[in-house]
Scaffold this active site. Structure first.
Site, PDB file in Angstrom:
ATOM      1  N   GLU A  48     -11.469   2.545 -21.910  1.00 48.70           N
ATOM      2  CA  GLU A  48     -11.868   1.265 -22.523  1.00 48.70           C
ATOM      3  C   GLU A  48     -11.076   0.195 -21.797  1.00 48.70           C
ATOM      4  O   GLU A  48      -9.848   0.189 -21.878  1.00 48.70           O
ATOM      5  CB  GLU A  48     -11.509   1.230 -24.015  1.00 48.70           C
ATOM      6  CG  GLU A  48     -11.847   2.486 -24.810  1.00 48.70           C
ATOM      7  CD  GLU A  48     -13.318   2.815 -24.798  1.00 48.70           C
ATOM      8  OE1 GLU A  48     -14.115   1.872 -24.695  1.00 48.70           O
ATOM      9  OE2 GLU A  48     -13.662   3.995 -24.869  1.00 48.70           O
ATOM     10  N   CYS A  84      -9.493  -7.962 -25.750  1.00 50.48           N
ATOM     11  CA  CYS A  84     -10.442  -7.559 -24.704  1.00 50.48           C
ATOM     12  C   CYS A  84     -11.768  -8.283 -24.895  1.00 50.48           C
ATOM     13  O   CYS A  84     -12.500  -8.511 -23.942  1.00 50.48           O
ATOM     14  CB  CYS A  84     -10.646  -6.055 -24.729  1.00 50.48           C
ATOM     15  SG  CYS A  84     -11.152  -5.426 -26.336  1.00 50.48           S
TER      16      CYS A  84
HETATM   17  P1  NAD Z   1      -2.389  -1.985 -19.055  1.00 48.03           P
HETATM   18  O1  NAD Z   1      -3.549  -1.413 -18.347  1.00 48.03           O
HETATM   19  O2  NAD Z   1      -1.391  -2.753 -18.298  1.00 48.03           O
HETATM   20  O3  NAD Z   1      -1.569  -0.802 -19.793  1.00 48.03           O
HETATM   21  C1  NAD Z   1      -2.207   0.094 -20.691  1.00 48.03           C
HETATM   22  C2  NAD Z   1      -1.371   1.369 -20.796  1.00 48.03           C
HETATM   23  O4  NAD Z   1      -1.421   2.074 -19.551  1.00 48.03           O
HETATM   24  C3  NAD Z   1       0.106   1.111 -21.085  1.00 48.03           C
HETATM   25  O5  NAD Z   1       0.551   2.076 -21.994  1.00 48.03           O
HETATM   26  C4  NAD Z   1       0.746   1.283 -19.720  1.00 48.03           C
HETATM   27  O6  NAD Z   1       2.097   1.658 -19.769  1.00 48.03           O
HETATM   28  C5  NAD Z   1      -0.092   2.404 -19.156  1.00 48.03           C
HETATM   29  N1  NAD Z   1      -0.073   2.514 -17.695  1.00 48.03           N
HETATM   30  C6  NAD Z   1       0.343   1.600 -16.778  1.00 48.03           C
HETATM   31  N2  NAD Z   1       0.175   2.089 -15.523  1.00 48.03           N
HETATM   32  C7  NAD Z   1      -0.352   3.324 -15.656  1.00 48.03           C
HETATM   33  C8  NAD Z   1      -0.792   4.322 -14.724  1.00 48.03           C
HETATM   34  N3  NAD Z   1      -0.712   4.144 -13.405  1.00 48.03           N
HETATM   35  N4  NAD Z   1      -1.328   5.456 -15.211  1.00 48.03           N
HETATM   36  C9  NAD Z   1      -1.449   5.638 -16.537  1.00 48.03           C
HETATM   37  N5  NAD Z   1      -1.053   4.738 -17.466  1.00 48.03           N
HETATM   38  C10 NAD Z   1      -0.511   3.598 -17.026  1.00 48.03           C
HETATM   39  O7  NAD Z   1      -3.000  -2.849 -20.259  1.00 48.03           O
HETATM   40  P2  NAD Z   1      -2.257  -3.826 -21.267  1.00 48.03           P
HETATM   41  O8  NAD Z   1      -1.752  -5.008 -20.503  1.00 48.03           O
HETATM   42  O9  NAD Z   1      -1.323  -3.075 -22.141  1.00 48.03           O
HETATM   43  O10 NAD Z   1      -3.488  -4.259 -22.203  1.00 48.03           O
HETATM   44  C11 NAD Z   1      -4.352  -5.307 -21.875  1.00 48.03           C
HETATM   45  C12 NAD Z   1      -5.618  -4.794 -21.224  1.00 48.03           C
HETATM   46  O11 NAD Z   1      -6.265  -3.862 -22.074  1.00 48.03           O
HETATM   47  C13 NAD Z   1      -6.631  -5.906 -20.988  1.00 48.03           C
HETATM   48  O12 NAD Z   1      -7.262  -5.699 -19.761  1.00 48.03           O
HETATM   49  C14 NAD Z   1      -7.604  -5.716 -22.128  1.00 48.03           C
HETATM   50  O13 NAD Z   1      -8.879  -6.265 -21.902  1.00 48.03           O
HETATM   51  C15 NAD Z   1      -7.631  -4.229 -22.238  1.00 48.03           C
HETATM   52  N6  NAD Z   1      -8.118  -3.794 -23.539  1.00 48.03           N
HETATM   53  C16 NAD Z   1      -9.336  -3.192 -23.612  1.00 48.03           C
HETATM   54  C17 NAD Z   1      -9.841  -2.823 -24.853  1.00 48.03           C
HETATM   55  C18 NAD Z   1     -11.187  -2.163 -24.986  1.00 48.03           C
HETATM   56  O14 NAD Z   1     -11.443  -1.563 -26.024  1.00 48.03           O
HETATM   57  N7  NAD Z   1     -12.063  -2.243 -23.993  1.00 48.03           N
HETATM   58  C19 NAD Z   1      -9.094  -3.071 -25.998  1.00 48.03           C
HETATM   59  C20 NAD Z   1      -7.851  -3.668 -25.873  1.00 48.03           C
HETATM   60  C21 NAD Z   1      -7.360  -4.034 -24.638  1.00 48.03           C
END
Ligand code: NAD
Length: 489
Positions: free
Chosen positions: A242, A276
């Protein structure tokens, strides 16, 4: 603190420490959480060991645990809401709504979600049926903006379907994640069935790529989702991703402008734009002067929004959740073509935190710039004009994302036309882009997802269908294939 095999403990040999400061008041240290990559192996081992016996329990027992989790979350709702508010700066009224969504997810999982993965006979074919089996061990990787609700939206269906879980929360919200884990422990989750491993991106990467993990249920950015896809090439695990959005609110000629302006204001600036589904583009059908007038109204209204500490009553917007988030937001917003309201960092009441005021911009000529295409994840709205409904839809579709849109119009026919041409997984009519029902699927197209929507459908990616054909127990010689030349012995 981590939670592995039923025990809360700091890693024995930490490789780093998350210093968890409140983004609304940097003088407040919420906690320090050590992390170590070796904890990933320990947690996956614990989850693997616990999985067969958890899956062997009757479905009713697993569903009862999910209901108990819902009750414990409800009982500790205020404590959880405060933890979310302090960890990520989300105003208390919104944090409370996040916890209510977590509580509701327990009932939705048991009442509606599990129905999607209930065994069923093939229609009109009594010798054929479908059953569902768990994937095994799933990793849940959470974002910061809904630090409890979105992971919980994966965890509950995963457990209900017989999987065991390793949860790696956002490094921005370790405090809320630990409290969530304590709620699960209090609910009586068996040791190893649910594990929590704290840490930054590399811990998430190690978990997602771990060979002992059968499914990765990820909510976060497109960039990280792509990294997970690349890292799992050649592996056979399920990925449910997501990801981000660059969402548009369309205001057609016949729309009620008060309603459309209020919904756009709410969609763009609630959660300080860190949703998001946040609207970052408002497309106003009609002559450019109409869009100018709408943009001016929104800029005036945005200036009046109350910004302050998330625990204060009457606050609409708290701070952004982190310093890198603030810097990225300000740099991205500065690249906008025509500024009506310039975002700036501020210190409400002298508080030192990652506060920012909203930005409103006017885009008259589309250039396909990064500002127009990329997710800023902060309170920023770009206002466009369009000469027709078709052009409004084309502008809305002109990004790589496809999560949410809204259409403001009095005409059902106009809404239906937009619905059939908008490339999005969520399309709301005369409602904010940020509204979503937990009793519906939730996910996006293009870079917003990988066609495995969450929400109601989360149970579908937590279980694999197994097709079963039942044959005759004895050989029927009348049914031998032509040319076999069978000889009885
Ligand atoms: P992010 O992608 O920076 O981090 C998400 C998670 O992934 C964190 O726990 C992070 O530590 C982990 N992570 C970081 N690098 C990684 C890697 N290489 N491999 C695996 N995991 C890793 O996102 P964020 O800044 O925490 O959240 C904001 C983003 O999430 C925005 O883009 C937003 O649109 C999206 N979002 C999407 C939805 C949806 O349902 N589509 C809902 C909420 C947020």
């Amino acid at each position: 603190m981590d939670f592995v095999a039923g025990t809360f403990a700091e890693p024995q040999r930490p490789e780093g420490v998350i210093e968890d400061r409140c983004p609304a008041d940097l003088s407040v240290l919420l906690g320090r959480h050590g992390w170590a990559l070796s904890q990933v192996d320990r947690a996956v081992d614990a989850a693997r060991a616990a999985q067969p016996s958890w899956a062997a329990r009757p479905g009713g027992e697993r569903a009862a645990l999910v209901r108990r989790i819902g009750e414990v979350l409800k009982g500790r709702a205020e404590e959880l809401a405060r933890a979310i508010a302090l960890d990520v700066g989300k105003p208390l009224w919104e944090s409370r709504a996040e916890v209510q969504a977590c509580v509701a997810k327990a009932a939705i999982t048991v009442e509606d979600g599990l129905r999607l993965v209930a065994p069923f006979p093939a229609p009109g074919q009594p010798d054929a049926e479908c059953r569902f089996r768990p994937l095994g061990v799933v990793a849940v990787l959470g974002p910061f903006n809904f630090p409890v609700h979105l992971p919980n939206g994966h965890v509950l269906p995963a457990l209900a379907c017989g999987n065991t879980v390793v949860f790696k929360p956002s490094e921005i919200a370790p405090h809320a994640a630990e409290l969530y884990a304590r709620c699960l422990a209090e609910s009586g989750v068996p040791p190893g069935a649910f594990n929590l491993v704290q840490g930054p991106g590399p811990v998430g990467a190690a978990l997602a790529a771990h060979p002992g993990v059968d499914g990765v249920l990820f909510t976060g950015s497109w960039a990280v989702g792509q990294a997970i896809q690349r890292a799992s090439l050649g592996q056979t695990k399920l990925l449910a991703l997501e990801m981000g959005g660059k969402n548009a609110a369309l205001v057609l000629r016949d729309a009620d402008l008060d309603k459309a302006v209020y919904d756009a204001l709410f969609s763009a600036f609630v959660s300080a734009g860190q949703r998001c589904t946040a609207a970052s583009r408002l497309i106003v059908e009609g002559p450019p002067a109409r869009a100018d007038a709408v943009a001016a109204r929104i800029a005036a209204a945005a200036e009046r929004l109350s910004i302050g500490h998330p625990l204060r009553e009457g606050v609409f917007m708290g701070p952004l959740a982190s310093e890198p988030g603030l810097e990225k937001f300000l740099a991205g917003s500065r690249a906008a073509p025509e500024t009506m309201l310039e975002p700036r960092a501020l210190s409400p009441g002298g508080l030192r935190g990652w506060y920012v005021t909203p930005g409103v911009h006017r885009v008259r000529a589309r250039t396909g710039s990064a500002y127009e295409r990329e997710e800023l994840f902060g309170p920023d709205l770009a206002v466009y004009d369009s000469s027709s409904e078709e052009e409004a839809v084309a502008i809305a579709n002109s990004t790589d994302y496809g999560l949410a849109a809204s259409v403001h119009t009095a005409s059902r026919e106009a809404f239906e036309r937009c619905l059939s041409t908008l490339d999005c997984g969520v399309v709301n009519w005369n409602a904010p882009t940020v509204g979503a029902s937990g009793r519906l699927p939730f996910g996006g197209l293009k870079r917003s997802g990988n066609h495995r929507p969450a929400g109601l459908y989360s149970a579908l990616y937590c279980a694999a269908p197994v097709a079963i054909l039942q044959g005759e127990p004895r050989l029927d010689r009348a049914k031998l294939a032509p040319g076999v030349g069978w000889v009885d012995e």
